[in-house]
Design an enzyme around this catalytic site. Structure first.
Site, PDB file in Angstrom:
ATOM      1  N   HIS B  70      30.376 -49.224   3.211  1.00  0.00           N
ATOM      2  CA  HIS B  70      31.641 -49.259   2.516  1.00  0.00           C
ATOM      3  C   HIS B  70      31.701 -50.250   1.636  1.00  0.00           C
ATOM      4  CE1 HIS B  70      32.819 -46.336   6.364  1.00  0.00           C
ATOM      5  NE2 HIS B  70      32.557 -45.747   5.077  1.00  0.00           N
ATOM      6  N   GLU B  73      33.680 -53.746   2.330  1.00  0.00           N
ATOM      7  CA  GLU B  73      33.690 -54.624   3.442  1.00  0.00           C
ATOM      8  C   GLU B  73      32.496 -55.663   3.200  1.00  0.00           C
ATOM      9  OE1 GLU B  73      32.293 -51.514   6.395  1.00  0.00           O
ATOM     10  OE2 GLU B  73      34.345 -50.479   6.020  1.00  0.00           O
ATOM     11  N   ARG B 128      36.317 -48.009  -1.069  1.00  0.00           N
ATOM     12  CA  ARG B 128      35.397 -47.755   0.082  1.00  0.00           C
ATOM     13  C   ARG B 128      34.442 -46.871  -0.293  1.00  0.00           C
ATOM     14  NH1 ARG B 128      36.477 -46.308   5.920  1.00  0.00           N
ATOM     15  NH2 ARG B 128      35.778 -44.220   6.467  1.00  0.00           N
ATOM     16  N   HIS B 197      28.818 -52.267   9.582  1.00  0.00           N
ATOM     17  CA  HIS B 197      30.404 -52.266   8.926  1.00  0.00           C
ATOM     18  C   HIS B 197      31.330 -53.502   9.276  1.00  0.00           C
ATOM     19  CE1 HIS B 197      30.001 -47.819   7.739  1.00  0.00           C
ATOM     20  NE2 HIS B 197      29.085 -47.810   8.445  1.00  0.00           N
ATOM     21  N   GLU B 271      30.876 -53.023  13.654  1.00  0.00           N
ATOM     22  CA  GLU B 271      31.929 -53.581  13.088  1.00  0.00           C
ATOM     23  C   GLU B 271      32.187 -55.088  13.189  1.00  0.00           C
ATOM     24  OE1 GLU B 271      34.079 -51.529  11.118  1.00  0.00           O
ATOM     25  OE2 GLU B 271      33.445 -49.363  11.920  1.00  0.00           O
TER      26      GLU B 271
END
Lengths: 93, 310
Positions: B70, B73, B128, B197, B271
């Site tokens: 993405h 990020e 994204r 991510h 994440e």
């Protein structure tokens, strides 16, 4: 460059499942052009939404009408982006 | 351009060109350890590179790490750069990493979505998705983390090309995804797959498309707990862990669901942090601390993979 002047990121706290569902309804309102940074999941889990300037009033009124608590996580997105750019340029220099 | 990875600034964000230059420098400085492999070309014809860290052997068991699928990020690509340097620094110094690399290879894809990443620098910092065009739609791009052939098209992805979770028309429609699929299938000996991510401080394992627990749930859960404990030990960053569907939400067509279904048991997705509530705009001052703490979790997973052959 895409301009994010006036865009805010709201952090929303849905207290129960009904409020989570209400926030989910916002996802379907294409004309608001909302960008869900962190989508609705469970009650109590924060939801982060980037809201364009033109949709800010509508979203805030919606949340307040539903008694859904929120706070402004990022007040002006573009100012953060400008800082980021300045820092990158400074390091290059 | 920076002439050495020693003078490269790891505490700032970099463009695609700067990162690709970094890859070349690292390979030039460590030709016995690092090589650069092109696994494909993006929709907009940019090369897709993977760094291979190897001390020899033929098709050794391997660990895959990717960052930046993405594009917005940014802390993930920046962390990937830091990981690459860290591997070259620690090999021969840190017994644990040395042991891993003496027995396994590590593949690191730092910019998994180059078109999207370039677009975040040139036009839209908040981009994204990929940059592929969809016929009969004005909206651009596919969410590459909904485009894998694992529960593709189920709930937890969108059929609307304008959605940020648009899954694409068919599995692997995105060349950025297909390139990894080809690579993983062709390699055939990848034992751990870690897709990174940001943000929300989570370590997740399959599944995302079904509430059916993964057959290895117990082991994955224990390993996730160990990894998160290691991560938190450095700066106290709090992580949650669990399966994708039970920890965040239903997500179909995601990367690690596919890798797990291919038999890669140690499939995880991170994440990374936003401890300052900046979301995708994590200040550059947090890049190195984020990478440092994440590295401890990665080492936990990699060591476990080495010590639990299957």
């Amino acid at each position: 460059h895409e301009d994010f002047v006036g865009h805010q990121v709201l952090r929303i706290f849905a207290a129960d499942e009904a409020q989570v569902q209400k926030v989910k309804e916002l996802e379907d309102l294409q004309h608001l052009q909302l960008d869900f940074w962190k989508g609705p999941t469970w009650p109590g889990s924060p939801i982060d939404i980037r809201v364009p300037f033109h949709s800010l009033q509508a979203v805030k009124i919606f949340l307040e009408a539903q008694d859904i608590r929120y706070e402004i996580m990022i007040k002006d997105l573009q100012s953060l982006l400008d800082e980021e750019q300045e820092q990158m340029f400074a390091f290059r220099a | 351009q920076v002439q050495s990875t020693n003078t490269f600034n790891y505490a700032t964000y970099h463009t695609l060109e700067e990162i690709y230059n970094f890859l070349d420098l690292l390979v030039a400085e460590h030709p016995q350890l690092v090589s650069k492999i092109q696994i494909g070309k993006t929709y907009e014809d940019r090369p897709i590179y993977v760094l291979k860290f190897s001390t020899g052997g033929n098709n050794r068991p391997a660990i895959w790490i990717d960052t930046g699928i993405h594009s917005r990020e940014w802390v993930t690509q920046a962390s990937g750069v830091w990981f690459a340097k860290k591997i070259t620094q620690d090999y021969g110094q840190d017994p644990a990493l040395t042991n891993i690399l003496n027995n396994m290879d590590i593949f690191l894809e730092i910019v998994t979505n180059p078109d999207g990443f370039a677009f975040t620098h040139s036009k839209n910092r908040m981009w994204r998705k990929t940059r592929s065009l969809t016929s009969n739609s004005l909206c651009v791009g596919v969410d590459p983390n909904r485009n894998w052939d694992a529960g593709f098209g189920n709930a937890g992805s969108s059929s609307n090309p304008c959605s940020e979770q648009y899954r694409g028309k068919f599995p692997n429609s995105e060349v950025e995804v297909q390139s990894i699929v080809n690579f993983v299938n062709h390699h055939g000996n990848i034992k751990a797959f870690i897709s990174i991510h940001s943000y929300s401080q989570l370590l997740l394992y399959p599944y995302g498309y079904t509430s059916e627990p993964a057959p290895d749930k117990e082991e994955l859960d224990k390993l996730a707990k160990s990894a998160v404990t290691a991560l938190s030990s450095l700066y106290g960053t709090k992580y949650k862990y669990g399966s994708i569907i039970t920890t965040i939400y239903q997500a179909s067509g995601s990367t690690v669901d596919w890798t797990y279904n291919q038999g890669i048991k140690y499939s995880f997705t991170f994440e990374l942090r936003d401890s300052g509530r900046y979301g995708f705009l994590l200040p550059a001052s947090q890049i190195v601390p984020t990478a440092q703490e994440t590295w401890l979790a990665l080492m936990t997973i990699m060591e476990h993979t080495l010590n639990h052959p299957y």
